[in-house]
Every structure is written in structure tokens, then in C-alpha cells.
Motif scaffolding. Structure first.
Motif, PDB file in Angstrom:
ATOM      1  N   GLN A 218      11.441  -4.720   0.730  1.00  0.00           N
ATOM      2  CA  GLN A 218      11.014  -4.386   1.999  1.00  0.00           C
ATOM      3  C   GLN A 218      11.237  -2.686   2.151  1.00  0.00           C
ATOM      4  OE1 GLN A 218      11.523  -6.550   5.671  1.00  0.00           O
ATOM      5  NE2 GLN A 218      12.347  -4.810   6.779  1.00  0.00           N
ATOM      6  N   GLY A 219      12.587  -2.444   1.965  1.00  0.00           N
ATOM      7  CA  GLY A 219      12.902  -1.022   1.928  1.00  0.00           C
ATOM      8  C   GLY A 219      12.085  -0.213   0.907  1.00  0.00           C
ATOM      9  N   GLY A 220      11.949  -0.612  -0.600  1.00  0.00           N
ATOM     10  CA  GLY A 220      10.861  -0.143  -1.249  1.00  0.00           C
ATOM     11  C   GLY A 220       9.630   0.269  -0.818  1.00  0.00           C
ATOM     12  N   ILE A 221       9.122  -0.670  -0.134  1.00  0.00           N
ATOM     13  CA  ILE A 221       7.628  -0.545   0.419  1.00  0.00           C
ATOM     14  C   ILE A 221       7.774   0.530   1.670  1.00  0.00           C
ATOM     15  CG2 ILE A 221       5.980  -1.770   2.053  1.00  0.00           C
ATOM     16  CD1 ILE A 221       6.713  -4.210   0.518  1.00  0.00           C
ATOM     17  N   VAL A 222       8.874   0.305   2.695  1.00  0.00           N
ATOM     18  CA  VAL A 222       9.025   1.320   3.635  1.00  0.00           C
ATOM     19  C   VAL A 222       8.862   2.837   3.265  1.00  0.00           C
ATOM     20  CG1 VAL A 222      10.248   1.863   5.727  1.00  0.00           C
ATOM     21  CG2 VAL A 222       9.761  -0.541   5.259  1.00  0.00           C
ATOM     22  N   PHE A 223       9.932   3.074   2.233  1.00  0.00           N
ATOM     23  CA  PHE A 223      10.279   4.431   1.842  1.00  0.00           C
ATOM     24  C   PHE A 223       9.573   5.098   0.918  1.00  0.00           C
ATOM     25  CE2 PHE A 223      13.981   2.861   4.427  1.00  0.00           C
ATOM     26  CZ  PHE A 223      14.279   4.279   4.963  1.00  0.00           C
ATOM     27  N   SER A 224       8.588   4.215   0.378  1.00  0.00           N
ATOM     28  CA  SER A 224       7.629   4.756  -0.841  1.00  0.00           C
ATOM     29  C   SER A 224       6.464   5.594  -0.108  1.00  0.00           C
ATOM     30  CB  SER A 224       6.991   3.707  -1.528  1.00  0.00           C
ATOM     31  OG  SER A 224       8.155   2.947  -2.507  1.00  0.00           O
ATOM     32  N   ASN A 225       5.824   6.152  -1.038  1.00  0.00           N
ATOM     33  CA  ASN A 225       4.804   7.068  -0.979  1.00  0.00           C
ATOM     34  C   ASN A 225       3.243   6.157  -0.780  1.00  0.00           C
ATOM     35  OD1 ASN A 225       6.441   9.111  -2.401  1.00  0.00           O
ATOM     36  ND2 ASN A 225       5.557   9.906  -0.208  1.00  0.00           N
ATOM     37  N   PHE A 226       3.377   5.196  -1.963  1.00  0.00           N
ATOM     38  CA  PHE A 226       2.044   4.351  -2.069  1.00  0.00           C
ATOM     39  C   PHE A 226       2.732   3.097  -2.785  1.00  0.00           C
ATOM     40  CE2 PHE A 226      -1.815   2.944  -3.822  1.00  0.00           C
ATOM     41  CZ  PHE A 226      -2.884   3.490  -2.839  1.00  0.00           C
ATOM     42  N   VAL A 227       2.126   2.099  -2.446  1.00  0.00           N
ATOM     43  CA  VAL A 227       2.436   0.493  -2.875  1.00  0.00           C
ATOM     44  C   VAL A 227       1.328   0.184  -3.451  1.00  0.00           C
ATOM     45  CG1 VAL A 227       3.246  -1.562  -2.139  1.00  0.00           C
ATOM     46  CG2 VAL A 227       4.109   0.571  -0.828  1.00  0.00           C
ATOM     47  N   THR A 228       1.383  -0.549  -4.578  1.00  0.00           N
ATOM     48  CA  THR A 228       0.411  -1.242  -5.278  1.00  0.00           C
ATOM     49  C   THR A 228       0.831  -2.826  -5.518  1.00  0.00           C
ATOM     50  OG1 THR A 228       1.045  -0.840  -7.618  1.00  0.00           O
ATOM     51  CG2 THR A 228      -0.267   0.704  -6.445  1.00  0.00           C
ATOM     52  N   THR A 229      -0.085  -3.461  -5.724  1.00  0.00           N
ATOM     53  CA  THR A 229       0.266  -5.177  -6.392  1.00  0.00           C
ATOM     54  C   THR A 229      -0.721  -4.985  -7.627  1.00  0.00           C
ATOM     55  OG1 THR A 229      -1.570  -6.016  -5.318  1.00  0.00           O
ATOM     56  CG2 THR A 229       0.549  -6.180  -4.164  1.00  0.00           C
ATOM     57  N   VAL A 230      -0.402  -5.975  -8.352  1.00  0.00           N
ATOM     58  CA  VAL A 230      -1.206  -6.066  -9.888  1.00  0.00           C
ATOM     59  C   VAL A 230      -2.333  -7.016  -9.794  1.00  0.00           C
ATOM     60  CG1 VAL A 230       1.005  -5.890 -10.970  1.00  0.00           C
ATOM     61  CG2 VAL A 230       0.370  -8.224 -10.211  1.00  0.00           C
ATOM     62  N   SER A 231      -3.242  -7.110  -8.652  1.00  0.00           N
ATOM     63  CA  SER A 231      -4.504  -7.330  -8.698  1.00  0.00           C
ATOM     64  C   SER A 231      -5.209  -7.085  -7.342  1.00  0.00           C
ATOM     65  CB  SER A 231      -4.583  -8.550  -9.159  1.00  0.00           C
ATOM     66  OG  SER A 231      -4.234  -9.915  -8.181  1.00  0.00           O
ATOM     67  N   PRO A 232      -6.415  -6.954  -6.976  1.00  0.00           N
ATOM     68  CA  PRO A 232      -6.824  -6.843  -5.810  1.00  0.00           C
ATOM     69  C   PRO A 232      -6.957  -7.927  -4.946  1.00  0.00           C
ATOM     70  CG  PRO A 232      -8.444  -5.696  -7.501  1.00  0.00           C
ATOM     71  CD  PRO A 232      -7.409  -6.473  -8.174  1.00  0.00           C
ATOM     72  N   ARG A 233      -6.977  -9.183  -5.559  1.00  0.00           N
ATOM     73  CA  ARG A 233      -7.260 -10.570  -4.832  1.00  0.00           C
ATOM     74  C   ARG A 233      -5.484 -10.785  -4.471  1.00  0.00           C
ATOM     75  NH1 ARG A 233     -10.063 -15.425  -3.414  1.00  0.00           N
ATOM     76  NH2 ARG A 233      -8.694 -16.860  -3.013  1.00  0.00           N
ATOM     77  N   TYR A 234      -4.594 -10.346  -5.044  1.00  0.00           N
ATOM     78  CA  TYR A 234      -3.298 -10.595  -4.522  1.00  0.00           C
ATOM     79  C   TYR A 234      -2.901  -9.689  -3.568  1.00  0.00           C
ATOM     80  CZ  TYR A 234       1.810 -11.643  -5.038  1.00  0.00           C
ATOM     81  OH  TYR A 234       2.992 -11.803  -4.620  1.00  0.00           O
TER      82      TYR A 234
END
Length: 505
Positions: A218-234
Motif C-alpha cells: 500500500q505504501g508503494g502504491i500511495v507514494f509512487s508516481n505510476f502503478v502497473t499490474t501485469v495484465s489489463p484483466r488483472y
């Protein structure tokens, strides 16, 4: 553009799963595209040192504070498949990275918090800040937090004026739930950060009277500039279903800012190539599919299966609940009831699951239509992909999945559950709006045996009754391009956007 990858793994020198393939594959594709790439890894004692070229110590006196100690860190360099790597070895009394394995230690949270601090200290003290820090999973979740809360104000030029963070989520089933003391050990103000909009994971508290745990992902998500996952469906699933596992809110906030996306992974196009694969009996491609039969014969001979005109169903998988172990064992029985053959390659970390499959292996040890290998054998994996007709992937959830991509590369038709990256890459032969030339497998919904049986029945029936149509599915799968070239292009677009806009709002 300079990219620094921070991760717990990088294949082939430090690999426990798909994360290692991601760092290696994407890193090499970015390098081929003309981007400067550097990988920062913990200096595990279990690294495959023989695969590191030109290893040398860069610095033996990198000092930093961690958990009340003044630690000295050795930084080494080396080349891995053309990738420039830095290996960080903090000299702590706990010997954080001399445990004989990458994960699975009771103090994993402290181990990787120390790695995060060491990595940023190296970049700061060597004046080696990249344009993009690409962090991965919970083990590096503290990197963007430390960057914002500590390193941002250091030096003659503010770090945040020029460094951007892209944070990739590979599996939300592992988020890094830790005691707040881990934050303190890393040199952070736990009281300031333990709020629901930062790192406090209220849902993770065992008792309402206890202080909530910190959530490193959660900390990584909040403090990052951009977040990705490894597929569009996920990406869609973690926003809108229980697959978000408590992080739906912070991910929705990121999406509202236009800073969240799913980028489909690729596979190593050179290693997984039936035309050049040194492990298989007969090379082949989409234009010589008939030659695949020689690999089927060789696989049967190696595993002691009878030479019979039967469809060969394979499972190459980690054996855990995520991968649908109940469906796997059910499918093996069903396949043989339908006069097919079945092979399995995999192992479980959970003793109960391992015991269950050991019993299955012993039960079928004399069966000429079934073979189980419990463990991992790289050579055998290649031979199974090359020799099998169908590949079963019945995952309950699957962020991306590499098995179905490799299977299609080898003319092995996938039978998969409609989740995550499986749904993004496998298109049903019968029930699909795609053109016929894009249909490449069989897909089922839900995690009940009946739905799996229906998909398998259609697959086995097509193999037996309409072999020319089955071969068309094989060819369609082989025609799809799932290398790292496209994902690298997508990530470069994200990086460029970040460097043009990128400040967290």
C-alpha cells in the motif's frame, strides 16, 4: 533515459518465480530499445554466481543506519545476459542475505527493508540517480516511501525534481503486512505514516484494540508516481473484485489520477523457441507442425507412457491453492476417464498439498497413461511443452501467467480459467467473439469441476473428431507474438509520460 530496476529477483541468477522473469525479460527488451538499464539486487549467498560475468567490488564502505545500527555495505557489479547488475550486501549481524534462499525467512520484512535503504543509499552516495526507479512487489514497497520521506530533500538538487517511480504489482496475494517497527527500523516516522491514506492496513489488525499493521505494498502504491499490474484483466479485477484484497480504494485513487494501468507480460522469445530449443527431440515451427509428433513420442518414452493414439494433457505448475490444485487433481482423473493421457510437473511448499500429490503419484505409478514428476526440471518442462497436446491452467486467480504463453509458442493448446492474464491471451474455440484465426484454446468460468469438465470435453473431442480444426488452434497460438518487445514499448510510453508530467498530485 536511465532505468533502475529494484526487485527481489532477476532471472536467471536469482529466481523464485515470475518476478525474476519479468525483471530479466523487460530489462533486456528495454536495453535492446536503446535504454540504459541497471538492476539492483540483494547479494544473496544463493545467487547463481557462475552466470555473472566480470563480477567485481565497486565499493566496500557504503555506510548507512538501519534498525539502530550503523551498517557497512559492500556493492559489487556484474553482467547478467548483458544486463548491468549491482549486488548489495549489508554487513549486519543478522546476515540478512546469507540464508541459502530468497524468501521464506521469519524476518523477511526487515531483510527487504534493509535492502530498500541500502539501494537508495547507493544511488545517493554514488550520485547515480536514474530517471526512473522501477520497483516491484511488496519487497520494494518502502523505496518510494523512503524517497519521498527522506531522500527527497538531500543533496544540492532535490531528488524528486527529476526521479520518478513506477511500481509494478505482480500478485496482490502478498502485500507485506508488517509491524510498524519495520518502518522505524528503516529510518521512517511510523507515527506519521500509520494513517489509512498512507501505510496503515486497518483490515489487517488481528484485534481492533491492537495497532494496525503497516502494509508495504500500500505504501508503494500511495507514494509512487505510476502503478502497473501485469495484465489489463488483472488491473480490472483488483479494482472491482475481491482480487483487490483490500487495496481497491488506494488503487481507485491512483486510477482517478490516470496513474494506474495493466501491461501484459511477455516471455523470453529466445529461450522458449521450438525452432532452436536444445532440450527437445525435434525442432519445429508453425509451418512444420507435423514434426511435433516426434516430441510427443520422445516425451512418452522418457516418462514411461504407452505409445497410443490419445490426446496428451499436461500441467506445469506450482502446486498451491491459487493454481487450483483441486481442479488439477480432478482434471487428471477426468482426462483418463475420457481415454486421454496426463502428465504433471510441479511441487508444493504446503506439506498437505505435497503429500496429496505424492499419493496421486504413487497411485498412478503403474498407469501407462499418467505420470507425475514432483519437483522442477527445466529440461523436462521444455519437453512437456513441446510434446503435449493440451496445457491445463485452472488458476483461481492469475495476474498474468506465463504457462499459457509458452504452451502456445510450442503448439500446445491451453485450457484455462477466465481470470487475469489468462483471459487476456486465450480465446475460446467455440464461445468467443474473436475471428476464427484468433481463437487459440478453451476457456471456462467459475472454479467448479463441471465447468472444467465442459472445457476439457470440448478440447479432447476436437482433438479426436476434428484434428484439422485442432491443428488450426495450434497454429493460431503459434502465430501470436508474446515477446517482451510490446511490453517494453508500453513501459517506455509510461516512463516518457512520467518524465514529462510525473509529479504526484
Amino acid at each position: 533515459m536511465r532505468i533502475a530496476f529494484l526487485a527481489a529477483e532477476c532471472a536467471p541468477v536469482a529466481k523464485a518465480g515470475g518476478l525474476g522473469d519479468f525483471v530479466h525479460g523487460l530489462g533486456r527488451a528495454l536495453l535492446a530499445a536503446g535504454t540504459e538499464v541497471e538492476i539492483l539486487l540483494p547479494d544473496y549467498d544463493c545467487l547463481r554466481h557462475e552466470l555473472i560475468i566480470d563480477r567485481q567490488v565497486l565499493r566496500d564502505d557504503l555506510w548507512f543506519d538501519f534498525a539502530g545500527q550503523r551498517l557497512r555495505c559492500r556493492v559489487s557489479s556484474g553482467q547478467v545476459d548483458g544486463l548491468s547488475c549491482r549486488f548489495l550486501a549489508p554487513q549486519s549481524s543478522e546476515a540478512f542475505f546469507a540464508r541459502g534462499r530468497i524468501y521464506g525467512e521469519p524476518d523477511d520484512a526487515l531483510r527487504f527493508a534493509c535492502y530498500c535503504r541500502a539501494a537508495l543509499e547507493w544511488l545517493h552516495q554514488s550520485a547515480g540517480w536514474p530517471d526512473i526507479l522501477h520497483c516491484n512487489d511488496w519487497q520494494t514497497g518502502l523505496v518510494p516511501v523512503l524517497l519521498r520521506e527522506d531522500f527527497a530533500q538531500r543533496g544540492p538538487k532535490r531528488v524528486l525534481d527529476r526521479v520518478r517511480v513506477c511500481y509494478s504489482l505482480h500478485n496482490l496475494g502478498y502485500q507485506g503486512w508488517v509491524e510498524p517497527q519495520v518502518l522505524t527500523a528503516a529510518g521512517l516516522d511510523a507515527a506519521r505514516l500509520m494513517t489509512p491514506d498512507r501505510l496503515s492496513d486497518s483490515a489487517g489488525a488481528v484485534d481492533a484494540k491492537l495497532m494496525p499493521r503497516a502494509n508495504l505494498m500500500q505504501g508503494g502504491i500511495v507514494f509512487s508516481n505510476f502503478v502497473t499490474t501485469v495484465s489489463p484483466r488483472y488491473a480490472w479485477e483488483v479494482l472491482r473484485t475481491e482480487q483487490g484484497m483490500g487495496l481497491q480504494g488506494v488503487l481507485a485513487a491512483k486510477q482517478a489520477q490516470g496513474r494506474f494501468a495493466g501491461v501484459l507480460n511477455g516471455i523470453d522469445w529466445e529461450s522458449w523457441n521450438p525452432q532452436t530449443d536444445p532440450f527437445i527431440a525435434q525442432s519445429f515451427n508453425a509451418d512444420s507442425l507435423a514434426l511435433k509428433a516426434a516430441n510427443t513420442a520422445a516425451l512418452r518414452m522418457r516418462l514411461g507412457l504407452q505409445a497410443a493414439n490419445k490426446p496428451l494433457v499436461a500441467i506445469v505448475s506450482r502446486l498451491d491453492r491459487q493454481k487450483g490444485v483441486d481442479l488439477i487433481s480432478h482434471a487428471m482423473v477426468y482426462t483418463m476417464e475420457k481415454k486421454g493421457q496426463c502428465v504433471l510437473l510441479g511441487s508444493a511448499q504446503e506439506p498437505q498439498i505435497q503429500t496429496r500429490f505424492e499419493q496421486l503419484r504413487d497411485h498412478y505409478s503403474a498407469n501407462p497413461d499418467c505420470h507425475l514428476t514432483l519437483g522442477y526440471d527445466e529440461e523436462l518442462a521444455h519437453q512437456i511443452y513441446a510434446g503435449a497436446d493440451l496445457m491445463l491452467v485452472p488458476s483461481l486467480y492469475e495476474p498474468c501467467g506465463l504457462t499459457q504463453l509458452i504452451a502456445m509458442r510450442y503448439g500446445c493448446v491451453p485450457v484455462v480459467s477466465r481470470v487475469g492474464g489468462l483471459a487476456d491471451t486465450v480465446f475460446d474455440a467455440n464461445f468467443c467473439g474473436k475471428p476464427l484465426e484468433q481463437r487459440n484454446g478453451f476457456v471456462f468460468d467459475n472454479s467448479c469441476p463441471f465447468d472444467l469438465e465442459f472445457a476439457l470435453e470440448r478440447a479432447l473431442g476436437l482433438w479426436s473428431d476434428h484434428p484439422e480444426q485442432f491443428d488450426r488452434l495450434r497454429a493460431n497460438g503459434m502465430a501470436a507474438e508474446h515477446s517482451w518487445t510490446r511490453p517494453a514499448r508500453d513501459y517506455l510510453e509510461i516512463y516518457r509520460w512520467l518524465l514529462g508530467d510525473g509529479a504526484i498530485k
